[in-house]
Design a protein around this motif. Structure first.
Motif: not given
Length: 253
Positions: A151-174
């Motif tokens: 999902a895009i929120e302003g000047d950042a992207a919110v990404v839910t990603r798959e990791v070994d322990g399950g799911m992780q949601t991060i926000k990265v700068k575009m």
């Protein structure tokens, strides 16, 4: 915002891959080729962003042989706006290595100036899982790998990603590079009218030399062989017999 999506031409995932008799590689003669499945998911994600009004243009790019035009036309039929083919090899058996691909993509990004690059997490032919990460490093952009939601929120992207322990949601700068996993979406089928329209959409052709990149392989394949056949399983009559076999024969306990 412009979205750039790299796509790769690979052996279709339904095809049984056969190794050449001399072990020098995989036999590609008369083999059905198609778009890398993870790249299809990336194209679908980009098109959905445009349909939602978040993105304004979806540009697909393929690096390899001339025949990759077919792969690009498939992406255009799905809904991408235009395509770029970087012809970097004349032999279909030559696989352009991830670092060379990332360097070429860096040149494409600098020319196109997208706000987001969406890649498949890996190609199903070599399973390198490296191009997206290398591209991020070369550009100095943030990255989010193995994405199952974006999902895009302003000047950042919110990404839910798959990791070994399950799911992780991060926000990265575009601007950012996102590599997608299977759970992101289910790619659409191209309709016949869209397939016809795709033939008229712009497809620009370039070469690796246009970006000053040497695609000479750094790796050499020593031998290619099919996996060994699996032995048939053994039925045991009791838990004690199972434990005995695991201990005495398999040596795992």
């Amino acid at each position: 915002m412009k979205v750039l999506v790299p796509v790769k031409r690979v052996i279709d995932y339904n095809v049984k891959v056969r190794v050449k008799a001399d072990g020098s590689g995989v036999d590609l003669a008369n083999v059905k080729m198609s778009m890398n499945p993870f790249d299809e998911i990336a194209v679908e994600a980009a098109i959905r962003l445009r349909e939602a009004g978040t993105a304004t243009e979806v540009v697909v790019v393929s690096i390899g042989v001339k025949q990759a035009q077919e792969t690009l036309r498939t992406a255009l039929a799905m809904g991408a706006d235009r395509a770029i083919l970087v012809e970097a090899a004349s032999d279909v058996h030559q696989d352009i290595e991830p670092l060379a691909v990332a360097k070429i993509l860096k040149g494409v990004v600098e020319a196109e100036q997208p706000g987001l690059v969406i890649c498949g997490k890996q190609a199903i032919d070599n399973d390198m899982n490296a191009t997206g990460q290398m591209l991020s490093a070369l550009l100095g952009w943030s990255q989010a790998t193995f994405a199952s939601d974006l999902a895009i929120e302003g000047d950042a992207a919110v990404v839910t990603r798959e990791v070994d322990g399950g799911m992780q949601t991060i926000k990265v700068k575009m601007p950012t590079v996102v590599t997608v996993d299977l759970r992101m979406n289910e790619p659409r089928y191209a309709s016949l009218p869209n397939i016809m329209k795709a033939k008229k959409k712009p497809l620009e052709e370039k070469t690796a030399a246009d970006f000053g990149v040497d695609v000479t392989p750094r790796l050499s394949v020593v031998k290619t062989s099919e996996p060994a056949g699996r032995k048939a399983g053994v039925m045991v009559g009791s838990v004690d017999e199972l434990i005995a076999k695991l201990k005495d024969e398999a040596g795992v306990i």
